[in-house]
Motif scaffolding. Structure first.
Motif, PDB file in Angstrom:
ATOM      1  N   THR A 857      -2.100  -3.951   2.583  1.00 29.20           N
ATOM      2  CA  THR A 857      -2.523  -4.898   3.621  1.00 29.20           C
ATOM      3  C   THR A 857      -1.680  -6.164   3.628  1.00 29.20           C
ATOM      4  O   THR A 857      -1.610  -6.848   4.646  1.00 29.20           O
ATOM      5  CB  THR A 857      -4.014  -5.270   3.451  1.00 29.20           C
ATOM      6  OG1 THR A 857      -4.249  -5.711   2.113  1.00 29.20           O
ATOM      7  CG2 THR A 857      -4.921  -4.096   3.763  1.00 29.20           C
ATOM      8  N   GLN A 863       2.319  -0.498   8.894  1.00 29.25           N
ATOM      9  CA  GLN A 863       1.140  -0.100   9.641  1.00 29.25           C
ATOM     10  C   GLN A 863       0.595   1.203   9.072  1.00 29.25           C
ATOM     11  O   GLN A 863       1.366   2.125   8.795  1.00 29.25           O
ATOM     12  CB  GLN A 863       1.467   0.089  11.127  1.00 29.25           C
ATOM     13  CG  GLN A 863       1.766  -1.196  11.867  1.00 29.25           C
ATOM     14  CD  GLN A 863       0.563  -2.133  11.906  1.00 29.25           C
ATOM     15  OE1 GLN A 863      -0.575  -1.688  11.989  1.00 29.25           O
ATOM     16  NE2 GLN A 863       0.835  -3.428  11.842  1.00 29.25           N
ATOM     17  N   ASP A 890     -10.533  -3.351   5.705  1.00 31.16           N
ATOM     18  CA  ASP A 890      -9.600  -3.827   6.732  1.00 31.16           C
ATOM     19  C   ASP A 890      -8.533  -2.777   7.030  1.00 31.16           C
ATOM     20  O   ASP A 890      -8.204  -2.511   8.204  1.00 31.16           O
ATOM     21  CB  ASP A 890      -8.932  -5.127   6.279  1.00 31.16           C
ATOM     22  CG  ASP A 890      -9.917  -6.289   6.204  1.00 31.16           C
ATOM     23  OD1 ASP A 890     -11.024  -6.165   6.771  1.00 31.16           O
ATOM     24  OD2 ASP A 890      -9.577  -7.298   5.569  1.00 31.16           O
ATOM     25  N   ARG A 894      -7.996  -0.722  10.578  1.00 31.75           N
ATOM     26  CA  ARG A 894      -6.710  -0.724  11.291  1.00 31.75           C
ATOM     27  C   ARG A 894      -6.229   0.695  11.557  1.00 31.75           C
ATOM     28  O   ARG A 894      -5.540   0.964  12.553  1.00 31.75           O
ATOM     29  CB  ARG A 894      -5.655  -1.473  10.475  1.00 31.75           C
ATOM     30  CG  ARG A 894      -5.791  -2.992  10.511  1.00 31.75           C
ATOM     31  CD  ARG A 894      -4.905  -3.638   9.461  1.00 31.75           C
ATOM     32  NE  ARG A 894      -3.510  -3.222   9.564  1.00 31.75           N
ATOM     33  CZ  ARG A 894      -2.598  -3.448   8.615  1.00 31.75           C
ATOM     34  NH1 ARG A 894      -2.955  -4.059   7.483  1.00 31.75           N
ATOM     35  NH2 ARG A 894      -1.357  -3.051   8.791  1.00 31.75           N
TER      36      ARG A 894
END
Length: 978
Positions: A857, A863, A890, A894
């Motif tokens: 992260t 990504q 998180d 994503r």
């Protein structure tokens, strides 16, 4: 007015209790009571105190399975002339739930919602039901019990009735007394009846029937008539008058509400068997308004203006409380939402819709715009933020109890209350009194809309001079609150903290009336003696005191946050009882499974406190060799949930390891300590011939023998060793990857390396695809976890030092250490620094250790692959407590994962669930949240768990297979990136 003829003499002097033959009492209780009867040192030690400054070792403990069993327990006690004290959550702050008596604990079994009448908006409950659990069961009806103390997750209704509890929502719903319709009560002499508001016709009928009930009603009315003038004069007409008995409920011309009169009597008059409660509709919507003022006095002056808008809650907090929470890193997100100021009001509004609640808040905001001392305002209408902000407020007790680099604070003047219009003057004068006595650190917060003020004060309770100052302060503070027209207690009752001070508030005539009421119900003073009537002095029975001389043993862990002191660490527990909650967080899985006080974090802390033997009547006298302490710690899963979930950050996993290291020093250990405690060594040896080892440990007959010799639970399936260790295969493969984002060292922990090497392989794929070059240690190393958890701390230190010597070059280059097994990563981040507190490489190891999710992260430009799936995720307990799970959430969000995060503990917890005798508790922990969530999940839903223990428990108890984050990411990498 003269005394009415025939009234009982008031009990004004506390005489000695009769001699009780303890062994005979115990034998009769065991023979006649359907319940658990405990007179052992461990149980008595665990119940010797509550959330107060006081300590009294009970005669014994009875945990009745039914209401009738409790009635029988009282009958046995009566035959032996033994005093009794009722106890629910044991969170009381005034000492009313500890006594030299037989403790009746209602909270384990007598916790049923008996009935609900939706039309009448009432329900009948047993006294041991927890408030949050009651409201959860009531949820389908759209009704709830209104008062909500900050301990709502663990306080029982019986305890709320005993204390006349209130909480923040009393602003809208009033105290418990206003929400109780009827009570079923039992007197010490065996009279059992339902009581409540009594019409004149019913009163005459009761008198006509005669008997003990008629005598009680007649005498109580005569007392009320005799003292009516003084009751009206001396009982302050304020929202939060909790001190004393509610004699105003018996005044002529009223409803003669005996139930209301008994609420708040703290078990000194009757035993409450059942309660009929008035219910209120659950608010459809709620919004929160934060108002920042120059200081807390300015905020207090605004209370009346705001209260005129009829908010649902109206709370106040000062700058000291907020600074203490910031210093302790509590609720950082919530604290970031506060508007500028030095004193704050938290104002909530409810309505039939968000729009209605918002309009009510906006009306107040409009009025405050342009007013004198206009506050800074912040408005919130999302439930998550509101919840975080209320948690910040409810954490006040814990936040102010143990602040770094500040004196420890204590209860003692915890919840005084004044008329709201006098609040600012009272706070001003109370602060002056703090300064006069040198108590300036005390924070001020509380239920400002009703003039109720909470505080903890840095009393010195261990020296004669300090205790004398404590006593003098309480006398002065009592004079101050009475001069303001207030009450000594506005929520938590009198108990021992304020019993001695009641004459200051009520005068001799009312104190005599309290004694008369006590004599009506309990003429021989057997019901919770020494509380409210003929009370112990405020400096008697102190948990510490000038003669408190605890041991300060040499220990292995450093306890850097506790002055290097094990005794100081144990005393972190202030009795708030959050470890007894049934929902939220992880703490305390063994309590949730057993319902036992001594298997809560608080109960264990109490026993360790007793073990340090600071009192002449200490229940634990054999120190580190104590069997009682050992048995209480045996069911501790070492989950570390308390380290994060307890407001005092009690770390029972560390205390357990410390205890075990001393308990077994120079003594044979249980077989499990050698089998599972030395797992890294056995795994290293098994790597030479894993197939043969697996055949031996899984063959019929032989597997049972292996388990028996190793102290392993017979019902468990032993994990199989991998055909090839990850580390061996990776060294043959060699390090690859572009390294454009640098190098990382992947930590091949024992579990991943030997039992689940596929996870490390997946992690390498993900890290290389993210641009990292992956290193591993040049030889087999270990974090020492299994030796730490079994208390073999000398070996753990040696193992850690060997690891540090090997990793030193990597650590000194600042290369991140990526951990895949949360428990091992948590050792690097937490336990290692406590075992080797002065080693600079340990500090580097803690700072550079990271989880896979944390590293990814913060990898700029990276990504995650697209993962369009539902997932149920079980965070490892050490991940929850030490590492945090937010980065994982998180990252998965994503990636497009629709995540349901499960709370609680899986129940396996390293060696715990494999140890013989732990199976029942292990499975009960899993059934709390994990297994129901898995059963509810669709077949195509991902089941995720980074912890080896969690994955093993899931495999053993369900038909599903759990996967690690690394596996999920690797499986969804685009072609060419893996």
């Amino acid at each position: 007015m003269g005394r009415a003829v025939g009234l009982p003499d008031p009990v004004l002097v506390r005489g000695p209790q009769p001699y009780v033959r303890i062994r005979d009492l115990e034998e009769d209780l065991r023979a006649r009571v359907d319940g658990e009867v405990r007179f052992d040192p461990g149980s008595r030690g665990a119940y010797s105190t509550d959330g107060s400054n006081y300590r009294q070792v009970p005669l014994g403990v009875v945990v009745p399975r039914t209401i009738d069993a409790a009635v029988e327990a009282v009958a046995v006690c009566r035959e032996h002339q033994a005093p009794i004290t009722s106890r629910g959550g044991g969170t009381s702050l005034a000492g009313q739930t500890c006594n030299t008596a037989v403790i009746i604990d209602w909270s384990k079994y007598c916790r049923r919602l008996v009935s609900v009448d939706e039309r009448a908006r009432t329900c009948v409950v047993e006294p041991g039901i927890v408030l949050d659990e009651l409201n959860r069961q009531l949820a389908p009806t759209g009704l709830m019990f209104g008062p909500k103390p900050s301990t709502h997750a663990q306080c029982t209704i019986g305890g709320m009735i005993g204390n006349n509890s209130c909480g923040s929502t009393a602003q809208a719903y009033g105290k418990t007394a206003e929400n109780v319709a009827r009570l079923e009560i039992l007197t010490y002499d065996g009279t059992r009846m339902w009581v409540g508001p009594t019409s004149e016709e019913e009163y005459e009928r009761i008198l006509a029937e005669g008997g003990r009930r008629a005598d009680i009603y007649r005498q109580l009315r005569e007392i009320a008539v005799e003292h009516a003038e003084q009751i009206r004069a001396r009982f302050p007409d304020i929202p939060r008058r909790v001190s004393g008995y509610n004699l105003d409920r018996l005044l002529p011309g009223g409803a003669f509400d005996l139930a209301g009169a008994l609420v708040g009597s703290e078990g000194t008059l009757v035993t409450v068997l059942r309660a009929e409660l008035n219910l209120v509709p659950v608010p459809a919507a709620e919004v929160l308004l934060l108002l920042g003022y120059h200081d807390i006095l300015t905020a207090a002056r605004a209370v009346l203006r705001i209260a005129a808008h009829h908010p649902h809650q109206l709370e106040g907090v000062d700058d000291k409380l907020i600074s203490y929470e910031r210093r302790r890193h509590m609720h950082p997100e919530a604290l970031g939402q506060l508007p500028e100021g030095g004193g704050w009001l938290m104002v909530s509004f409810t309505g039939g819709s968000k729009e209605e609640a918002r309009r009510r808040a906006e009306a107040l905001m409009d009025e405050l715009h342009g007013s004198d001392h206009e506050p800074q305002m912040a408005f919130f209408d999302d439930e998550r933020t509101e919840h975080e902000l209320w948690e910040m407020r409810e954490a006040g007790l814990g936040a102010t109890a143990r602040v770094p680099e500040m004196r420890v604070t204590w209860e003692g003047w915890e919840d005084s209350a004044v008329p709201p219009e006098r609040l600012a003057d009272y706070l001003r004068d109370l602060r002056r009194l703090f300064s006069e006595f040198g108590y300036d650190e005390a924070a001020l917060y509380g239920h400002f809309g009703q003039g109720c003020v909470h505080t903890r004060i840095p009393f010195d309770l261990v020296t004669a001079d300090g205790i004398a100052a404590f006593h003098a302060f309480l006398r002065r503070a009592a004079d101050l609150v009475v001069s303001c027209g207030g009450s000594l207690s506005g929520e938590h009752g009198d108990g021992q903290s304020r019993g001695e001070l009641l004459p200051v508030m009520f005068g001799a005539d009312i104190i005599a009336a309290f004694g008369q009421v006590k004599a009506v119900f309990d003429p021989d003073n057997r019901m919770n003696p020494g509380k409210i009537v003929a009370p112990y002095g405020v400096t008697e029975n102190l948990r510490l005191g000038a003669d408190w001389t605890p041991a300060e043993p040499e220990v292995t862990f450093g306890y850097p946050d506790d002055q290097g002191s094990f005794q100081w660490a144990v005393m972190r527990c202030v009795g708030v009882g959050q470890c007894r909650s049934h929902t939220g967080g992880v703490m305390c899985p063994s309590y949730r499974a057993t319902g036992e006080e001594e298997h809560s974090t608080r109960g264990r802390a109490r026993l360790l406190f007793e073990m340090l033997n600071g009192h002449t009547d200490a229940t634990i006298t054999d120190g580190w060799h104590s069997r009682a302490v050992h048995d209480a710690l045996d069911l501790c899963l070492a989950c570390k949930g308390c380290k994060s979930d307890c407001p005092m950050n009690v770390d029972m996993a560390t205390y357990k390891a410390e205890f075990l290291s001393h308990h077994y020093a120079h003594r044979p250990r249980p077989a499990a300590h050698y089998s599972m405690g030395w797992l890294p060594l056995w795994a290293r040896l098994a790597a030479a011939a894993p197939g043969a080892v697996n055949a031996l440990t899984h063959a019929p007959g032989l597997a049972g023998l292996v388990k028996r010799l190793g102290g392993i639970e017979p019902g468990r399936t032993l994990p199989a060793f991998a055909r090839a260790r990850f580390s061996d295969a990776y060294r043959r493969r060699g390090s690859r990857g572009s390294g454009e984002r640098g190098r990382v060292l992947l930590w091949p922990d024992t579990f991943t390396d030997n039992l689940s090497p596929r996870i490390a392989v997946a992690a390498v794929k993900v890290l290389e695809a993210a641009g990292y070059r992956v290193l591993i240690p040049p030889r087999t190393l270990c974090c020492g976890l299994t030796w730490i958890s079994t208390g073999q701390l000398g070996i753990a230190r040696r193992v850690l030092r060997r690891t540090l010597r090997t990793l030193a070059p990597v650590l000194r280059q600042g290369i991140p250490i990526v951990g895949l097994e949360p428990s091992c990563t948590a050792v690097f981040r937490d336990d290692a620094t406590a075992l080797l507190p002065h080693d600079r490489d340990v500090t580097r190891l803690a700072e550079q250790s990271t989880t896979l999710a944390e590293l990814l992260t913060r990898t700029e430009g990276w990504q995650p692959p697209r993962i369009d799936r539902e997932a149920v995720c079980q965070p490892h307990c050490h991940q929850h407590a030490v590492l945090g799970h937010q980065a994982d959430q998180d990252l998965l969000t994503r990636a497009g994962v629709r995540l349901r995060t499960v709370g609680g503990c899986c129940g396996l917890a390293g060696d715990f669930g494999f140890t013989a005798g732990h199976m029942e508790v292990s499975l009960a922990c899993a059934e709390h949240e994990l297994l129901p969530a898995i059963r509810e999940a669709d077949p195509d839903t991902l089941i995720m768990a980074d912890g080896f223990s969690c994955r093993t428990q899931i495999a053993d108890t369900s038909s599903r297979r759990a996967v690690h984050l690394a596996e999920v990411l690797a499986a969804h990498l685009p072609a060419g990136r893996s």
